[in-house]
Write an enzyme that holds these catalytic residues in place. Structure first.
Site, PDB file in Angstrom:
ATOM      1  N   HIS A 267       7.725   2.025   3.809  1.00  0.00           N
ATOM      2  CA  HIS A 267       6.451   2.489   3.251  1.00  0.00           C
ATOM      3  C   HIS A 267       5.985   3.715   4.043  1.00  0.00           C
ATOM      4  CE1 HIS A 267       2.263   2.595   2.069  1.00  0.00           C
ATOM      5  NE2 HIS A 267       2.584   1.809   1.057  1.00  0.00           N
TER       6      HIS A 267
ATOM      7  N   GLU B  41       6.452   6.631  -4.307  1.00  0.00           N
ATOM      8  CA  GLU B  41       5.094   6.545  -3.772  1.00  0.00           C
ATOM      9  C   GLU B  41       4.643   7.926  -3.275  1.00  0.00           C
ATOM     10  OE1 GLU B  41       4.008   2.264  -3.362  1.00  0.00           O
ATOM     11  OE2 GLU B  41       3.790   3.343  -1.487  1.00  0.00           O
TER      12      GLU B  41
HETATM   13  P1  PGA Z   1      -2.701   1.714  -3.254  1.00  0.00           P
HETATM   14  O1  PGA Z   1      -1.476   1.439  -2.282  1.00  0.00           O
HETATM   15  O2  PGA Z   1      -2.438   0.930  -4.513  1.00  0.00           O
HETATM   16  O3  PGA Z   1      -3.900   1.252  -2.502  1.00  0.00           O
HETATM   17  O4  PGA Z   1      -2.691   3.189  -3.521  1.00  0.00           O
HETATM   18  C1  PGA Z   1      -0.188   1.469  -2.801  1.00  0.00           C
HETATM   19  C2  PGA Z   1       0.807   1.391  -1.709  1.00  0.00           C
HETATM   20  O5  PGA Z   1       0.493   1.778  -0.571  1.00  0.00           O
HETATM   21  O6  PGA Z   1       1.932   0.925  -1.936  1.00  0.00           O
END
Ligand code: PGA
Length: 232
Positions: free
Chosen positions: A100, A157
């Site tokens: 992540h 992401e």
């Molecule tokens: P968020 O986070 O939905 O709060 O944008 C997503 C993530 O970090 O995977």
């Protein structure tokens, strides 16, 4: 209807008591989740046992399994503080969120660390969900062993859409999918970054997107359940 995966990434937000309240609300409705939707709850590692005990009840949780937010890049052994795949035996963890961007930013994880975590996960039969941004798609794919690369789920992401309240556009997400498939092969492709009840339906229902990684919108069980029902 195609099958979708929706992962709740709780990050390090709640107390045990708060998770208890969360699950009490969630489990009243968990049976309404379509059988084509796989839900993965990823609590902090210290709460895994608590969740594992609850999720064992398959009548209440027919399609919901357990995920972990990070995993050790090393096998079991003298690695103080790390959670190895061996430590997870018996918990029923099906998925691991790996790489992540918060791990890269705050814990300085590299493509190689992430590749090692992928190897450890796969070795234990845990499906890695490898997070990439536009900038890391190619280098991350290259760092992962050829044989492992096609066995992961890739979560796109984009950095400026995580936790901002505004999801990326469908066009960008589909463009990134092409890059992901060039780099990784034909892997399942999911999107994460401010997915919530305001996210446009054409994204939530798009057949080329295999699911969603949900942060903030997973913290309230009612919101998360409503979101699950919007995803087709
Ligand atoms: P968020 O986070 O939905 O709060 O944008 C997503 C993530 O970090 O995977």
């Amino acid at each position: 209807m195609s099958s979708k995966i929706i992962i709740a990434n709780f990050k390090s937000n709640k107390t045990r008591e708060e998770y208890e309240v969360w699950l009490e609300t969630f489990e009243k409705q968990a049976h309404t989740i379509p059988s084509t939707t796989k839900v993965v709850l990823a609590p902090p590692a210290v709460d895994l046992m608590f969740f594992a005990n609850r999720l064992q009840d398959k009548k209440t949780y027919p399609t919901t399994t357990l995920g972990i937010q990070d995993i050790s890049p090393f096998p079991a052994g003298a690695y103080t503080g790390a959670v190895s795949t061996r430590n997870l035996e018996g918990y029923g963890v099906t998925h691991a969120i790996i790489g992540h961007s918060e791990r890269r930013t705050y814990f300085h994880e590299t493509d190689v660390d992430i590749a090692n975590k992928v190897r450890e996960s796969l070795g234990a039969g845990i499906t890695p969900i490898v997070c990439v941004s536009q900038e890391t798609i190619t280098s991350q794919a290259n760092a992962i062993d050829n044989h492992d690369r096609t066995k992961v789920i890739v979560a796109f992401e984009p950095l400026d859409h995580i936790g901002t309240g505004i999801a990326d556009s469908l066009d960008n997400i589909l463009r990134a999918k092409e890059l992901v498939q060039e780099a990784f092969g034909k892997v399942p492709y999911i999107y994460g970054g401010s997915v919530d009840l305001h996210t446009e339906l054409k994204l939530l229902e798009h057949s080329d997107i295999d699911g969603f990684l949900v942060g903030s919108a997973s913290l309230d069980p009612k919101t998360f359940l409503s979101l699950i029902h919007l995803v087709k």
